[in-house]
Write an enzyme that holds these catalytic residues in place. Structure first.
Site, PDB file in Angstrom:
ATOM      1  CE  LYS A  22      12.459  25.817 -46.393  1.00 29.62           C
ATOM      2  NZ  LYS A  22      12.497  25.399 -44.993  1.00 29.62           N
ATOM      3  CG  ASN A  23      11.401  28.851 -43.746  1.00 31.31           C
ATOM      4  OD1 ASN A  23      11.286  27.672 -44.071  1.00 31.31           O
ATOM      5  ND2 ASN A  23      12.573  29.441 -43.639  1.00 31.31           N
ATOM      6  NE  ARG A  92      14.111  23.311 -36.202  1.00 33.77           N
ATOM      7  CZ  ARG A  92      14.336  22.967 -34.930  1.00 33.77           C
ATOM      8  NH1 ARG A  92      14.634  21.716 -34.642  1.00 33.77           N
ATOM      9  NH2 ARG A  92      14.277  23.850 -33.961  1.00 33.77           N
ATOM     10  CB  CYS A 116      18.912  19.663 -42.440  1.00 26.79           C
ATOM     11  SG  CYS A 116      18.459  21.338 -42.167  1.00 26.79           S
ATOM     12  NE  ARG A 121      17.153  23.500 -37.555  1.00 31.50           N
ATOM     13  CZ  ARG A 121      16.485  23.684 -38.695  1.00 31.50           C
ATOM     14  NH1 ARG A 121      16.667  22.865 -39.690  1.00 31.50           N
ATOM     15  NH2 ARG A 121      15.617  24.665 -38.798  1.00 31.50           N
ATOM     16  CG  ASP A 304      17.234  30.299 -43.800  1.00 38.77           C
ATOM     17  OD1 ASP A 304      16.009  30.412 -43.640  1.00 38.77           O
ATOM     18  OD2 ASP A 304      17.971  29.678 -43.009  1.00 38.77           O
ATOM     19  NE  ARG A 396      13.284  20.090 -46.730  1.00 38.58           N
ATOM     20  CZ  ARG A 396      13.912  20.633 -45.675  1.00 38.58           C
ATOM     21  NH1 ARG A 396      15.178  20.380 -45.460  1.00 38.58           N
ATOM     22  NH2 ARG A 396      13.261  21.423 -44.834  1.00 38.58           N
TER      23      ARG A 396
HETATM   24  C1  EPZ Z   1      13.318  28.613 -38.956  1.00 36.58           C
HETATM   25  O1  EPZ Z   1      13.883  27.504 -38.273  1.00 36.58           O
HETATM   26  C2  EPZ Z   1      13.491  28.272 -40.424  1.00 36.58           C
HETATM   27  N1  EPZ Z   1      12.818  27.019 -40.715  1.00 36.58           N
HETATM   28  C3  EPZ Z   1      14.979  28.131 -40.753  1.00 36.58           C
HETATM   29  O2  EPZ Z   1      15.065  27.942 -42.163  1.00 36.58           O
HETATM   30  C4  EPZ Z   1      15.691  29.435 -40.398  1.00 36.58           C
HETATM   31  O3  EPZ Z   1      17.068  29.266 -40.622  1.00 36.58           O
HETATM   32  C5  EPZ Z   1      15.433  29.760 -38.917  1.00 36.58           C
HETATM   33  O4  EPZ Z   1      14.015  29.837 -38.674  1.00 36.58           O
HETATM   34  C6  EPZ Z   1      16.053  31.090 -38.527  1.00 36.58           C
HETATM   35  O5  EPZ Z   1      15.527  32.097 -39.330  1.00 36.58           O
HETATM   36  C7  EPZ Z   1      11.486  27.018 -40.806  1.00 36.58           C
HETATM   37  O6  EPZ Z   1      10.839  28.042 -40.645  1.00 36.58           O
HETATM   38  C8  EPZ Z   1      10.847  25.702 -41.119  1.00 36.58           C
HETATM   39  P1  EPZ Z   1      14.852  29.077 -34.751  1.00 36.58           P
HETATM   40  P2  EPZ Z   1      13.667  27.349 -36.672  1.00 36.58           P
HETATM   41  O7  EPZ Z   1      13.935  28.388 -33.816  1.00 36.58           O
HETATM   42  O8  EPZ Z   1      12.312  27.775 -36.318  1.00 36.58           O
HETATM   43  C9  EPZ Z   1      18.070  27.595 -31.643  1.00 36.58           C
HETATM   44  C10 EPZ Z   1      15.782  26.974 -44.150  1.00 36.58           C
HETATM   45  O9  EPZ Z   1      16.891  26.845 -44.685  1.00 36.58           O
HETATM   46  N2  EPZ Z   1      16.888  27.067 -30.919  1.00 36.58           N
HETATM   47  O10 EPZ Z   1      14.763  30.543 -34.940  1.00 36.58           O
HETATM   48  O11 EPZ Z   1      14.106  26.002 -36.283  1.00 36.58           O
HETATM   49  C11 EPZ Z   1      18.354  26.759 -32.877  1.00 36.58           C
HETATM   50  O12 EPZ Z   1      19.139  25.641 -32.535  1.00 36.58           O
HETATM   51  C12 EPZ Z   1      15.626  26.715 -42.671  1.00 36.58           C
HETATM   52  O13 EPZ Z   1      14.730  27.339 -44.739  1.00 36.58           O
HETATM   53  C13 EPZ Z   1      17.067  26.556 -29.649  1.00 36.58           C
HETATM   54  O14 EPZ Z   1      18.175  26.529 -29.108  1.00 36.58           O
HETATM   55  O15 EPZ Z   1      14.729  28.417 -36.192  1.00 36.58           O
HETATM   56  C14 EPZ Z   1      19.085  27.710 -33.776  1.00 36.58           C
HETATM   57  O16 EPZ Z   1      20.447  27.751 -33.400  1.00 36.58           O
HETATM   58  C15 EPZ Z   1      16.924  26.310 -42.005  1.00 36.58           C
HETATM   59  N3  EPZ Z   1      15.988  26.059 -28.987  1.00 36.58           N
HETATM   60  C16 EPZ Z   1      18.433  29.054 -33.451  1.00 36.58           C
HETATM   61  O17 EPZ Z   1      17.779  28.891 -32.174  1.00 36.58           O
HETATM   62  C17 EPZ Z   1      14.738  26.058 -29.544  1.00 36.58           C
HETATM   63  O18 EPZ Z   1      13.771  25.602 -28.881  1.00 36.58           O
HETATM   64  C18 EPZ Z   1      17.414  29.468 -34.493  1.00 36.58           C
HETATM   65  O19 EPZ Z   1      16.340  28.609 -34.388  1.00 36.58           O
HETATM   66  C19 EPZ Z   1      14.586  26.573 -30.839  1.00 36.58           C
HETATM   67  C20 EPZ Z   1      15.674  27.077 -31.513  1.00 36.58           C
END
Ligand code: EPZ
Length: 421
Positions: A22-23, A92, A116, A121, A304, A396
């Site tokens: 998915k990701n 997202r 979510c 986020r 995850d 999803r």
């Molecule tokens: C991706 O989300 C995945 N989603 C998430 O999977 C996964 O948990 C996450 O990566 C971490 O591996 C998709 O790929 C669609 P991040 P993403 O940017 O890109 C903070 C699932 O269950 N952050 O690495 O949003 C954020 O708040 C989902 O499949 C900022 O502060 O993850 C979080 O605490 C859930 N500012 C942390 O970093 C930003 O600009 C990780 O976020 C971006 C992120």
């Protein structure tokens, strides 16, 4: 509204095939906008996030078909239209349209991305990086309007190795002028999957999958091709299920190196499995040893898999400590586990799990995608019947999960139900 009904305690044996990640696919589809050439994406999971992205692409004028796990895309007639809240708020990953539309058209008008309940986020790392590429960002009430005259490569050091920001910068800089360097980049396997797709079109991306990625901007892109990597989170979820109920349960289409942290932890808990090629055969352990889990960025234990893994920890003989370090609100499933008989105490982002506690079936709800996975695992091992409401969250991220589990002996069904618990 849909719910899943499970009669727990069934021994599970047979074969489950893992679908495409998915990701990965949620980034690959928007990334295709960068080229006017044709794209073929194979091993695509039929999940609701993909269906929503197909709707958005068609809204932009893409000619896109999806059958037999293959998406064929012709973006020759794509127009740069606003991506309204109706679409952007549904997932997202809609933020990947920022990188691809600004990269292709130097303008994007998009509503705030969905999310979510697992955390605030923010997308500050994405936006700060875009600004460094010369992009003007007008943050209006609930949308962003971004424009740029000349998109320029830059040198970034990410404050946090954000998966989304790493991929979005990679997409936006593919057609930018000059070189882009991303340091402290995220290393999740999905990033290399997106890079290989972009490189197949003629991009020049080096080092994806390491913490330093170099992108030499190019002027034009051509036809693209990619195969979606297996979903390591789906694989990990079924390994958890196999550890609890499996009798020679074979899970195929796995890239073992993508789930090393999970396999290490299962071994530490006393679980035995046999790996052969891209399959793993697993049988439930009689007694599970207590282990500690702390989620972190790749290649550490993935956030995850934290929620479904916490259900397994309730079956370990002794005290387990579970700590979530990526999101601020990813323990909302714990009260539902406790209502089924678990004995878990929460302190901020840590949970002390006192096992082994038998679980009893009851009505619960999925508060988010992976909380739904945690409830599913609980329902599978609980005695009696479990009904999981708000199950759309789960659908999803897990393709044909009811079929896949039914085929290996689980008493499970998906039904419509307007009751809200
Ligand atoms: C991706 O989300 C995945 N989603 C998430 O999977 C996964 O948990 C996450 O990566 C971490 O591996 C998709 O790929 C669609 P991040 P993403 O940017 O890109 C903070 C699932 O269950 N952050 O690495 O949003 C954020 O708040 C989902 O499949 C900022 O502060 O993850 C979080 O605490 C859930 N500012 C942390 O970093 C930003 O600009 C990780 O976020 C971006 C992120």
């Amino acid at each position: 509204m849909k719910k899943i009904i499970i009669d727990g305690g069934q021994e599970i044996s047979g074969t489950i095939k893992i679908s495409g990640a998915k990701n990965s696919i949620v980034a690959l589809i928007p990334a295709s906008i960068l080229t006017s050439g044709k794209c073929v994406i194979k091993n695509v999971p039929d999940i609701s996030d993909v269906r929503i992205l197909l709707e958005i692409m068609r809204e932009l004028g893409s000619e896109i078909t999806f059958e037999n796990e293959t998406i064929i895309i012709d973006n020759g007639n794509v127009k740069n239209k606003e991506i309204t809240e109706e679409f952007a708020s549904k997932l997202r990953a809609s933020y990947y349209f920022m990188g691809s539309l600004i990269g292709k058209f130097h303008k994007v008008d998009i509503a705030c991305p969905g999310g979510c309940v697992i955390g605030s986020r923010p997308i500050d790392i994405h936006l700060d990086s875009f600004k460094k590429m010369g992009i003007e960002i007008d943050e209006q009430q609930s949308k962003f309007v971004m424009t740029v005259d000349e998109l320029k490569g830059n040198h970034f050091y990410l404050n946090f190795p954000s998966v989304g920001a790493t991929i979005n910068i990679m997409i936006a800089s593919t057609l930018a002028k000059g070189q882009t360097i991303i340091e402290n980049a995220a290393k999740e396997p999905e990033i290399a999957n997106v890079a290989s797709f972009l490189n197949s079109m003629g991009a020049k991306i080096f080092g994806a999958g390491t913490s330093k990625i170099i992108i030499d901007g190019v002027d034009e892109l051509y036809d693209g091709f990619v195969e979606v990597i297996p979903d390591r989170i789906e694989a990990g979820t079924y390994l958890i299920i196999g550890s609890l109920l499996g009798n020679n349960l074979t899970i195929e289409n796995i890239i073992e190196s993508h789930i090393e942290s999970m396999l290490y932890k299962l071994k530490e808990a006393g679980i035995k499995y046999e790996s052969k090629g891209n399959s793993i055969t697993i049988t439930a352990a009689k007694n599970l040893k207590p282990i500690n889990i702390k989620t972190t960025v790749y290649p550490g234990f993935p956030t995850d898999l934290g929620q479904p893994m916490s259900t397994l920890l309730t079956q370990c003989e002794g005290e387990c400590l579970f700590e979530e370090t990526i999101y601020e609100n990813r323990l909302r499933h714990i009260p539902h586990l406790n209502s089924m008989g678990a004995n878990i105490k929460v302190f901020d982002n840590q949970a002390l799990i006192l096992g082994k506690t038998p679980l009893h079936g009851k009505k619960v709800k999925a508060t988010d995608l992976r909380a739904g996975a945690s409830m599913l695992v609980a329902g599978l091992i609980a005695d009696g019947r479990t009904e999981i409401y708000n199950i759309e969250h789960l659908l999803r991220g897990y393709e044909r999960i009811v079929d896949k589990l039914s085929q290996v002996g689980v008493q499970i069904k998906l039904v419509e139900d307007e009751e809200n618990i």
